[in-house]
Design an enzyme around this catalytic site. Structure first.
Site, PDB file in Angstrom:
ATOM      1  N   ASP A 125       0.427   7.234  -2.521  1.00 39.99           N
ATOM      2  CA  ASP A 125       0.334   6.705  -3.883  1.00 39.99           C
ATOM      3  C   ASP A 125       1.711   6.614  -4.543  1.00 39.99           C
ATOM      4  O   ASP A 125       2.608   7.403  -4.237  1.00 39.99           O
ATOM      5  CB  ASP A 125      -0.586   7.633  -4.699  1.00 39.99           C
ATOM      6  N   ASN A 153      -9.413  -1.449  -3.470  1.00 37.93           N
ATOM      7  CA  ASN A 153      -8.163  -2.212  -3.642  1.00 37.93           C
ATOM      8  C   ASN A 153      -8.354  -3.730  -3.576  1.00 37.93           C
ATOM      9  O   ASN A 153      -7.488  -4.487  -4.021  1.00 37.93           O
ATOM     10  CB  ASN A 153      -7.113  -1.806  -2.586  1.00 37.93           C
TER      11      ASN A 153
HETATM   12  C1  FPP Z   1      -0.940   3.043  -3.636  1.00 38.15           C
HETATM   13  O1  FPP Z   1       0.146   2.824  -4.511  1.00 38.15           O
HETATM   14  C2  FPP Z   1      -0.680   2.374  -2.354  1.00 38.15           C
HETATM   15  C3  FPP Z   1      -1.428   1.371  -1.839  1.00 38.15           C
HETATM   16  C4  FPP Z   1      -2.602   0.828  -2.533  1.00 38.15           C
HETATM   17  C5  FPP Z   1      -1.094   0.702  -0.560  1.00 38.15           C
HETATM   18  C6  FPP Z   1      -0.411   1.517   0.481  1.00 38.15           C
HETATM   19  C7  FPP Z   1       0.320   0.592   1.375  1.00 38.15           C
HETATM   20  C8  FPP Z   1       1.504   0.825   1.970  1.00 38.15           C
HETATM   21  C9  FPP Z   1       2.174   2.114   1.903  1.00 38.15           C
HETATM   22  C10 FPP Z   1       2.236  -0.245   2.732  1.00 38.15           C
HETATM   23  C11 FPP Z   1       1.544  -0.874   3.867  1.00 38.15           C
HETATM   24  C12 FPP Z   1       0.870   0.061   4.792  1.00 38.15           C
HETATM   25  C13 FPP Z   1       1.126   0.189   6.126  1.00 38.15           C
HETATM   26  C14 FPP Z   1       0.272   1.081   6.951  1.00 38.15           C
HETATM   27  C15 FPP Z   1       2.223  -0.511   6.792  1.00 38.15           C
HETATM   28  P1  FPP Z   1      -0.134   2.118  -5.921  1.00 38.15           P
HETATM   29  O2  FPP Z   1       0.140   0.673  -5.771  1.00 38.15           O
HETATM   30  O3  FPP Z   1      -1.519   2.448  -6.380  1.00 38.15           O
HETATM   31  O4  FPP Z   1       0.937   2.816  -6.818  1.00 38.15           O
HETATM   32  P2  FPP Z   1       0.846   3.069  -8.393  1.00 38.15           P
HETATM   33  O5  FPP Z   1      -0.254   4.084  -8.606  1.00 38.15           O
HETATM   34  O6  FPP Z   1       2.180   3.604  -8.725  1.00 38.15           O
HETATM   35  O7  FPP Z   1       0.537   1.755  -9.052  1.00 38.15           O
END
Ligand code: FPP
Length: 264
Positions: free
Chosen positions: A33, A81
């Site tokens: 996250d 998501n």
């Molecule tokens: C949460 O951060 C993260 C995600 C919804 C996606 C995770 C994806 C990756 C790390 C990259 C691609 C994955 C791989 C396996 C190559 P958020 O966007 O909710 O962060 P925030 O809470 O700060 O908005």
């Protein structure tokens, strides 16, 4: 926190860091996250945070293999998501595809078996094709399982297991009285992985957010304020050290655990 040996040159798999061999968790899962906040705090589009987060994925997978974890489950995309803006969803799908294509060789060379849990049918072909190919091609690898949770929800996976068991009952293959923790667990998509030992969440949030709800029953929880794009191998080592300092009691007393007298 103790210091660690410097990471090895090259792909970083050669030398395990000092002190982490004892009492390693077998299965670690991570809620990655904070990508959005990482980007927004720099005035960048959210997708830049995900792109940097994909670099953390690469580093943490290497580090996990290097220390000798048996399984690493990453929450890469939740069932919820899909409701994000279309551009962010398609950007994430492209990052996943790039990861599967670019890391293929390293995954194969390092004996990593790729698995995936979630509603994989919902993934676009651009992800599904390289995903299916790498799952099939890496199936005989046995040094570590990298399990990607994609279009995944913990409640959804419990509901699916219940449905499967219900179908077996309807077909006369199972009696309701045979359903217990073991039979239910065997219907879960993680049945063949070691039990979850450690669940990490980055970015300071202290929630499970529909991740591995069944599996986390006895997992140690580790929350860190580090945002996922900044979570690299040293952060994983810190989480493993914290785990090593925990006493896991599984409902027993501390004295029982200490004496090794675990009989009920
Ligand atoms: C949460 O951060 C993260 C995600 C919804 C996606 C995770 C994806 C990756 C790390 C990259 C691609 C994955 C791989 C396996 C190559 P958020 O966007 O909710 O962060 P925030 O809470 O700060 O908005």
């Amino acid at each position: 926190m103790s210091s660690h040996a410097q990471t090895a040159p090259g792909n970083g798999l050669a030398e395990p860091p000092l002190g982490l061999e004892a009492r390693l968790p077998r299965h670690v899962a991570i809620i990655m996250d904070g990508n959005g906040r990482w980007a927004e705090s720099r005035g960048l589009p959210r997708l830049e945070g995900h792109r940097e987060g994909a670099k953390s994925v690469r580093d943490v997978v290497r580090a996990a293999r290097q220390v000798g974890l048996e399984a690493l489950t990453l929450y890469a995309f939740s069932a919820q998501n899909w409701a994000r803006p279309g551009q962010e969803v398609s950007g994430l799908m492209e990052l996943l595809r790039d990861y599967l294509i670019e890391e293929r060789q390293e995954i194969m060379e390092n004996g990593i078996q790729l698995q995936a849990i979630g509603e994989l049918d919902r993934l676009p072909t651009l992800v599904r094709e390289p995903l299916d190919a790498l799952i099939a091609d890496s199936a005989a690898n046995s040094d570590m399982v990298l399990n990607l949770a994609l279009s995944y929800g913990g409640r959804e996976s419990i509901a699916r297991a219940a449905k499967q068991l219900g179908e077996k009952i309807a077909a006369g293959e199972l009696k309701p009285s045979q359903i217990d923790v073991e039979t239910f667990g065997n219907a879960m998509p993680t049945a063949k992985l070691p039990g979850l030992d450690l669940l990490i969440r980055t970015s300071g949030e202290q929630r499970i957010s529909n991740f591995l709800l069944w599996e986390a029953g006895y997992a140690e929880l580790y929350f860190t304020s580090v945002l996922w794009p900044d979570f690299r191998r040293q952060s994983l080592h810190a989480a493993l050290e914290a785990y090593q300092g925990r006493e896991r009691r599984f409902g027993l007393t501390g004295a029982q655990i200490e004496s090794g007298d675990l009989a009920p």
